[in-house]
Design a protein around this motif. Structure first.
Motif, PDB file in Angstrom:
ATOM      1  N   LEU A   1       0.838  -1.207   0.000  1.00  0.00           N
ATOM      2  CA  LEU A   1       0.000   0.000   0.000  1.00  0.00           C
ATOM      3  C   LEU A   1       0.873   1.257   0.000  1.00  0.00           C
ATOM      4  O   LEU A   1       0.567   2.236  -0.698  1.00  0.00           O
ATOM      5  CB  LEU A   1      -0.962   0.007   1.193  1.00  0.00           C
ATOM      6  CG  LEU A   1      -2.112  -1.013   1.133  1.00  0.00           C
ATOM      7  CD1 LEU A   1      -3.031  -0.869   2.343  1.00  0.00           C
ATOM      8  CD2 LEU A   1      -2.925  -0.900  -0.153  1.00  0.00           C
TER       9      LEU A   1
ATOM     10  N   ASN B   1       0.730   4.134  -2.721  1.00  0.00           N
ATOM     11  CA  ASN B   1       0.507   5.526  -2.326  1.00  0.00           C
ATOM     12  C   ASN B   1       1.561   6.430  -2.967  1.00  0.00           C
ATOM     13  O   ASN B   1       1.238   7.459  -3.551  1.00  0.00           O
ATOM     14  CB  ASN B   1       0.546   5.627  -0.806  1.00  0.00           C
ATOM     15  CG  ASN B   1      -0.095   6.908  -0.324  1.00  0.00           C
ATOM     16  OD1 ASN B   1      -1.227   7.215  -0.682  1.00  0.00           O
ATOM     17  ND2 ASN B   1       0.645   7.676   0.458  1.00  0.00           N
TER      18      ASN B   1
ATOM     19  N   GLN C   1      -4.366   3.279  -7.635  1.00  0.00           N
ATOM     20  CA  GLN C   1      -5.638   3.005  -6.949  1.00  0.00           C
ATOM     21  C   GLN C   1      -5.771   1.509  -6.645  1.00  0.00           C
ATOM     22  O   GLN C   1      -5.400   0.673  -7.469  1.00  0.00           O
ATOM     23  CB  GLN C   1      -6.808   3.451  -7.823  1.00  0.00           C
ATOM     24  CG  GLN C   1      -6.853   4.945  -8.027  1.00  0.00           C
ATOM     25  CD  GLN C   1      -7.495   5.296  -9.343  1.00  0.00           C
ATOM     26  OE1 GLN C   1      -8.269   4.521  -9.891  1.00  0.00           O
ATOM     27  NE2 GLN C   1      -7.164   6.460  -9.854  1.00  0.00           N
ATOM     28  N   VAL C   2      -6.343   1.225  -5.469  1.00  0.00           N
ATOM     29  CA  VAL C   2      -6.409  -0.160  -4.985  1.00  0.00           C
ATOM     30  C   VAL C   2      -7.836  -0.487  -4.530  1.00  0.00           C
ATOM     31  O   VAL C   2      -8.504   0.352  -3.931  1.00  0.00           O
ATOM     32  CB  VAL C   2      -5.443  -0.341  -3.783  1.00  0.00           C
ATOM     33  CG1 VAL C   2      -5.553  -1.739  -3.185  1.00  0.00           C
ATOM     34  CG2 VAL C   2      -4.009  -0.048  -4.200  1.00  0.00           C
TER      35      VAL C   2
ATOM     36  N   GLU D   1      -8.240  -0.443 -11.347  1.00  0.00           N
ATOM     37  CA  GLU D   1      -7.590  -0.457 -10.041  1.00  0.00           C
ATOM     38  C   GLU D   1      -6.815  -1.782  -9.863  1.00  0.00           C
ATOM     39  O   GLU D   1      -7.150  -2.792 -10.494  1.00  0.00           O
ATOM     40  CB  GLU D   1      -8.614  -0.372  -8.892  1.00  0.00           C
ATOM     41  CG  GLU D   1      -9.508   0.841  -8.911  1.00  0.00           C
ATOM     42  CD  GLU D   1     -10.823   0.574  -9.647  1.00  0.00           C
ATOM     43  OE1 GLU D   1     -10.850  -0.257 -10.590  1.00  0.00           O
ATOM     44  OE2 GLU D   1     -11.816   1.220  -9.286  1.00  0.00           O
TER      45      GLU D   1
ATOM     46  N   MET E   1      -3.549   3.444   3.569  1.00  0.00           N
ATOM     47  CA  MET E   1      -2.939   3.581   2.242  1.00  0.00           C
ATOM     48  C   MET E   1      -1.480   4.026   2.361  1.00  0.00           C
ATOM     49  O   MET E   1      -0.653   3.701   1.514  1.00  0.00           O
ATOM     50  CB  MET E   1      -3.761   4.606   1.467  1.00  0.00           C
ATOM     51  CG  MET E   1      -4.121   4.368   0.058  1.00  0.00           C
ATOM     52  SD  MET E   1      -4.177   2.768  -0.646  1.00  0.00           S
ATOM     53  CE  MET E   1      -3.034   2.956  -1.977  1.00  0.00           C
TER      54      MET E   1
ATOM     55  N   VAL F   1      -7.154  -1.344   4.853  1.00  0.00           N
ATOM     56  CA  VAL F   1      -7.309  -2.778   4.556  1.00  0.00           C
ATOM     57  C   VAL F   1      -7.177  -3.556   5.863  1.00  0.00           C
ATOM     58  O   VAL F   1      -6.166  -3.431   6.567  1.00  0.00           O
ATOM     59  CB  VAL F   1      -6.239  -3.254   3.547  1.00  0.00           C
ATOM     60  CG1 VAL F   1      -6.360  -4.762   3.318  1.00  0.00           C
ATOM     61  CG2 VAL F   1      -6.383  -2.511   2.224  1.00  0.00           C
TER      62      VAL F   1
ATOM     63  N   ASP G   1      -6.824   8.376   4.016  1.00  0.00           N
ATOM     64  CA  ASP G   1      -6.359   8.127   2.651  1.00  0.00           C
ATOM     65  C   ASP G   1      -6.270   9.473   1.917  1.00  0.00           C
ATOM     66  O   ASP G   1      -7.109   9.788   1.077  1.00  0.00           O
ATOM     67  CB  ASP G   1      -7.383   7.174   1.983  1.00  0.00           C
ATOM     68  CG  ASP G   1      -7.076   6.879   0.519  1.00  0.00           C
ATOM     69  OD1 ASP G   1      -5.935   7.103   0.084  1.00  0.00           O
ATOM     70  OD2 ASP G   1      -8.003   6.416  -0.180  1.00  0.00           O
TER      71      ASP G   1
ATOM     72  N   LEU H   1      -7.851   4.460  -2.141  1.00  0.00           N
ATOM     73  CA  LEU H   1      -8.386   3.172  -1.696  1.00  0.00           C
ATOM     74  C   LEU H   1      -9.899   3.111  -1.912  1.00  0.00           C
ATOM     75  O   LEU H   1     -10.643   3.929  -1.367  1.00  0.00           O
ATOM     76  CB  LEU H   1      -8.060   2.992  -0.202  1.00  0.00           C
ATOM     77  CG  LEU H   1      -8.298   1.603   0.390  1.00  0.00           C
ATOM     78  CD1 LEU H   1      -7.464   0.544  -0.313  1.00  0.00           C
ATOM     79  CD2 LEU H   1      -7.998   1.606   1.882  1.00  0.00           C
ATOM     80  N   ASN H   2     -10.320   2.157  -2.713  1.00  0.00           N
ATOM     81  CA  ASN H   2     -11.748   1.999  -3.022  1.00  0.00           C
ATOM     82  C   ASN H   2     -12.394   3.330  -3.386  1.00  0.00           C
ATOM     83  O   ASN H   2     -13.496   3.659  -2.948  1.00  0.00           O
ATOM     84  CB  ASN H   2     -12.494   1.373  -1.836  1.00  0.00           C
ATOM     85  CG  ASN H   2     -12.808  -0.091  -2.110  1.00  0.00           C
ATOM     86  OD1 ASN H   2     -12.589  -0.571  -3.216  1.00  0.00           O
ATOM     87  ND2 ASN H   2     -13.304  -0.791  -1.121  1.00  0.00           N
TER      88      ASN H   2
END
Ligand SMILES: Cc1cc2nc3c(=O)[nH]c(=O)nc-3n(C[C@H](O)[C@H](O)[C@H](O)COP(=O)(O)OP(=O)(O)OC[C@H]3O[C@@H](n4cnc5c(N)ncnc54)[C@H](O)[C@@H]3O)c2cc1C
Length: 481
Positions: free
Chosen positions: A71, A75, A80-81, A100, A186, A219, A470, A475-476
């Protein structure tokens, strides 16, 4: 309306350059990253099947340290994750539609110590829900988060969605059964929240902020689950009732019954017809057509010496007063499983029957009867021609409202019509101060509708909190309205 306005909204699909892919491959063990087409499809989607999966890569970390390092790398490189668990979500939360990188927790599936004194179990986020049940069973304990997708959903996904299920009426939501969490932001910070403490009144409880956050803040990688003793002896009933008002009358009786209610689930007659048609599942009643509604009731039998007598008397009273038309009591665990099968196979049967637009809503229990009346009138007055299947955890005010695509209607046209139907439905829910998403979350599916259930002030605060966890909005990013 947009939940996270002010964040960088992706304008185009994210692609990973060859140099980034090579950098990831060099930094992590073999098999950490996959761009195989079958993996992109499989890990890029969830159960909603509405949004086409379109991730640029999948990564499979094996430890919290690897998640943190990855992560932080994303970052730094503004990648994007989307975190992904068992992909049984019903709101599109785990679907990567914009290139992503999907971070799958599937390889983090180790279980640690089961503490029979503290009644706790340490797990990694990728452990399958049912595997937890199996592990606890040996000690006559359970983690009471239970629903039809338990054979595939992950503990991490359950926590991220604050999952509900069939036992909420007895045990409450997943939130009640999490003592500690390990999560990674993140920026790669590892947060160890609350350990295994039952009591800890020291400042804000960040654990509860993460539970139900659908992976937009951090996460989740590990958890300490709180366990409870298995109930002593369960009875499972299946009742046929005249109509929905009769279901609510029965619920009144159940509330006053001489037992602990474990589940109170309901389904309409057309759900049962589809179960019969698709899976050849039907209750052992001679006549299915004269009853409009069915209830599955599970109770823990009273422990007192006259417990059975009390239960029998209560049951006889239901029939004497005509509250139920027909009923069956499971005589063995096998029969109990078969009756549960009638409830648990509805979603899957509907999905086999055709294209379904799902809504998972909650109302104050006291308003259910008039809400359902309004709902029926809404469909018959303004959207006739659609078959609606209603079932759910009615004991906690939770209804699953499923609209089936008419065979002759084009899918795009149906989706368009459902968007319109939803606007009226959500306004109705708002009128009753209900929730447009009881259990399934917001995800991609409800991202434009949060304002029907949350105020402007709440949404502003949510955006600010997202920014703290974030700052770059990676993230999402696409979920939430
Ligand atoms: C047949 C069927 C029945 C169902 N019944 C119920 C029910 O009764 N009650 C109920 O509540 N739900 C139900 N669901 C929905 C679903 O199973 C639950 O929401 C479940 O908790 C999702 O877990 P998952 O591991 O599959 O999560 P996923 O679908 O993989 O992900 C769900 C969301 O959580 C995020 N996420 C996943 N893992 C993590 C993590 N480790 N850290 C941070 N974020 C993460 C994802 O990004 C996504 O936003 C049902 C689904 C099906 C298919």
């Amino acid at each position: 309306m947009c939940y996270f306005t002010g964040m960088t909204q992706p304008k185009a699909r994210q692609t990973l350059s060859d140099s980034v892919i090579k950098a990831i491959q060099a930094k992590y063990p073999q098999g950490f990253l996959s761009v195989l087409p079958e993996d992109l499809v499989n890990y890029g989607k969830d159960w909603t099947r509405v949004f086409p999966p379109n991730p640029s890569a999948i990564v499979f970390p094996r430890s919290t340290a690897e998640v943190a390092s990855f992560l932080a790398f994303c970052n730094e490189n503004s990648i994007q994750v989307v975190p992904s668990g068992g992909r049984t979500g019903l709101s599109g939360g785990a679907v990567a539609t914009q290139g992503e990188v999907v971070l799958s927790l599937v390889r983090m599936n180790r279980m640690g110590k089961l503490d029979t004194l503290a009644h706790t179990l340490e797990v990694e986020a990728g452990v399958v829900t049912e595997a937890v049940h199996e592990r606890c069973h040996a000690e006559n304990l359970t983690w009471p988060v239970d629903f039809a997708s338990k054979g595939s959903s992950h503990v991490g996904g359950n926590i991220a969605t604050n999952a509900g299920g069939v036992k909420v009426i007895r045990y409450g939501l997943t939130r009640n059964w999490i003592l500690g969490l390990t999560a990674v932001t993140m920026e790669g910070q590892v947060l160890k929240l609350n350990g295994a403490l039952e009591k800890n009144n020291t400042g804000l409880d960040l654990r509860h902020l993460l539970i139900g956050s659908e992976g937009v803040l951090a996460v989740i990688t590990e958890a300490t689950l709180k366990l409870v003793k298995n109930p002593e002896s369960l009875d499972v009933f299946f009742f046929a009732l005249e109509d929905i008002p009769a279901v609510l009358k029965l619920f009144h009786e159940v509330r006053r019954g001489p037992f602990q209610t474990m589940a109170f689930e309901f389904l309409t007659r057309n759900c049962l017809r589809v179960l019969d048609e698709i899976k050849s599942l039907r209750p052992p009643f001679s006549d299915l057509d004269s009853h409009q509604a069915y209830v599955l009731l599970e109770v823990e039998r009273p422990e007192s010496s006259n417990g059975q007598k009390l239960l029998d008397e209560w049951l006889a009273g239901l029939f004497e007063r005509g509250l139920v038309h027909d009923g069956v009591l499971a005589q063995s665990p096998k029969e109990a499983k078969e009756l549960w099968g009638l409830r648990e196979n509805i979603s899957e049967s509907l999905a086999h029957r055709g294209f379904v637009h799902k809504n998972d809503i909650a109302l104050p229990v006291a308003s259910l009867e008039s809400f359902i009346d309004d709902l029926k009138n809404y469909f018959s007055d303004q959207h006739s021609g659609f078959e609606v299947f209603i079932f759910g955890h009615i004991g906690d005010g939770n209804l699953h409202v499923n609209t089936m695509k008419p065979d002759k209607m084009d899918q795009d046209e149906f989706v368009k019509r459902c968007k319109k139907i939803d606007q009226g439905l959500f306004a109705l829910i708002q009128k009753y101060r209900g929730s447009i998403s009881a259990e399934h979350g917001i995800g991609l599916l409800k991202k434009d509708a949060l304002g029907f259930s949350r105020t402007h002030e709440e949404i502003v605060l949510m955006k600010q909190i997202k920014k703290v966890f974030d700052p770059k909005g990676l993230l999402n990013l696409n979920i939430g309205p």
